[in-house]
Design an enzyme around this catalytic site. Structure first.
Site, short mmCIF file in Angstrom:
data_model
loop_
_atom_site.label_atom_id
_atom_site.label_comp_id
_atom_site.label_asym_id
_atom_site.label_seq_id
_atom_site.Cartn_x
_atom_site.Cartn_y
_atom_site.Cartn_z
N HIS A 21 1.52 38.81 -7.62
CA HIS A 21 2.67 37.92 -6.72
C HIS A 21 2.47 38.33 -5.25
O HIS A 21 3.11 39.59 -4.93
CB HIS A 21 3.90 38.44 -7.60
CG HIS A 21 4.30 38.05 -8.56
ND1 HIS A 21 5.15 36.85 -8.81
CD2 HIS A 21 4.04 38.33 -9.85
CE1 HIS A 21 5.37 36.61 -9.97
NE2 HIS A 21 4.39 37.18 -10.84
N GLU B 134 4.30 37.18 -2.80
CA GLU B 134 5.64 36.90 -2.41
C GLU B 134 6.33 38.27 -2.44
O GLU B 134 7.49 38.66 -1.97
CB GLU B 134 6.44 35.87 -3.08
CG GLU B 134 6.97 36.15 -4.58
CD GLU B 134 6.09 36.14 -5.48
OE1 GLU B 134 6.60 36.57 -6.47
OE2 GLU B 134 4.77 35.95 -5.28
N CYS C 70 -0.07 33.44 -10.59
CA CYS C 70 0.54 34.23 -11.83
C CYS C 70 0.25 33.01 -13.24
O CYS C 70 -0.82 32.74 -13.41
CB CYS C 70 1.95 34.69 -12.15
SG CYS C 70 2.04 36.18 -13.05
#
Length: 374
Positions: A344, A346, A258
């Site tokens: 993202h 994660e 990001c």
């Protein structure tokens, strides 16, 4: 507690448009920031504590917020990072056995102003048409002119450096100190689940402040480097960009997510720009140009990197693209073990289609370590 009589509240946008609602709970006052929306159906607690949302007024598009309460482990930082909450229906009661407390109590503890009973569908449509802009949410509904004057003084997100507001002040460690790999992470707004994903892959991480010089990161003698997510405009992060340039000069493995992706681009001379209203949600479609496979991803960003400059860069290859608007969603360097993505992997919240990227980072570390041996 269910408030039977709730104070009127409003959202005043920078262009003068007003939407009406009611205050959540007993909190009164005003909160300022850039208004944005997230299309996720779940994961509101993780969203509220994500450092990337620092200083933003969050509009949740799901009609019901708070129905499953909050859980003490479902946080991405040590506090709420959004500036305020705007929702349609706020649930004062929770219905999840695993919850520790209601969302109302959680917001009270974090001193966050929230308003509900807003026509969020109309508000989101307005943002989509007119772009993300500064706004204020307030219970001071009879002071429109005063709110307009205060709102005019709120800085624009374009050019705003916010990493310093959310980054750690001192370095700290995460994971098992006896892990196989060591990673130096630059914290420009890092989420806890990123650290968990690295630790689960046998990494011991040392997390450094946003302005840490390269020498500090190098002193940990890491096997790889990581550039985190975070809030604000990437261009003012001169120290992080310089640190990244020095990391690149070592040919060491590097992974960016990001804001870290944008910093990596800037370190390679690729410019960034503020998007019309950004990407925020957990259902964004990405095409992996290397494998040809699609991914459903979690996203949260209001800036992107320049596609034309990326395509013409001799050292950079575009690896992922956003299928909704063709923005660059991932890059890698052709002659270095370096890559980054605009979304993202994660998740937290979101799907896990992209967790393989952490495995790719570990693979780069392993291959780089073998080269050192030979």
């Amino acid at each position: 507690m269910k408030y039977t009589t709730r104070k009127p509240a409003l959202i005043l946008l920078a262009d003068g448009t007003i939407f009406h609602g009611k205050a959540v709970g007993g909190k009164e006052g005003s909160a300022f920031g850039e208004v944005c929306f997230n299309t996720g159906m779940t994961g509101y607690q993780e969203i509220f504590t994500d450092p990337s949302y620092y200083g933003q007024l969050m509009v949740t598009t799901n009609a019901h917020i708070g129905n499953y309460g909050t859980q003490e482990d479902e946080v991405e930082s040590n506090s709420v990072k959004i500036a305020g909450l705007i929702c349609r229906n706020f649930s004062y009661n929770m219905s999840r056995p695993a919850a520790n407390e209601t969302l109302e109590k959680f917001l009270e503890q974090n001193n966050l102003l929230a308003i509900s009973d807003v026509d969020t569908r109309a508000l989101v449509s307005y943002i989509r048409d007119n772009g993300a802009m500064n706004a204020v949410i307030s219970t001071d509904v009879d002071n429109i002119e005063g709110l307009k004057k205060q709102l005019a003084d709120v800085p624009n997100m374009n050019g705003l450096e916010l990493a310093s507001k959310v980054s750690t002040k001192e370095p700290y460690f995460f994971g098992n100190e006896n892990a196989t790999y060591k990673v130096s992470a630059l914290d420009i707004g890092i989420k806890k689940n990123i650290l968990r994903n690295l630790a689960e892959r046998d990494c011991y991480i040392k997390v450094f402040p946003y302005n840490a010089p390269f020498e500090d990161l190098q002193s940990f003698e890491p096997d790889g480097y990581f550039l985190s997510n975070g809030p604000g405009d990437p261009e003012p992060l001169k120290e992080a960009i310089e640190t990244t340039k020095q990391i690149l000069a070592t040919n060491a493995p590097l992974f960016g997510i990001c804001l870290g992706h944008q910093v990596l681009a800037l370190a390679n001379g690729i410019s960034t720009y503020k998007m019309h209203h950004g990407h925020r949600g957990i259902n964004h479609p990405i095409l992996n140009l290397v494998t040809g496979k699609g991914e459903i991803t979690s996203q949260n960003h209001g800036f992107a990197i320049n596609r034309e400059e990326t395509e013409s860069h001799s050292e950079i290859e575009i690896t992922h693209t956003h299928l909704n608007d063709n923005t660059v969603a991932g890059i890698k360097m052709k002659n270095k073990p370096v890559f980054s993505v605009q979304y993202h992997p994660e998740a937290s919240p979101g799907p896990h289609d992209a967790t393989y990227l952490f495995d790719d980072f570990i693979k780069n570390i392993k291959e780089s370590s073998l080269k050192k041996v030979h």
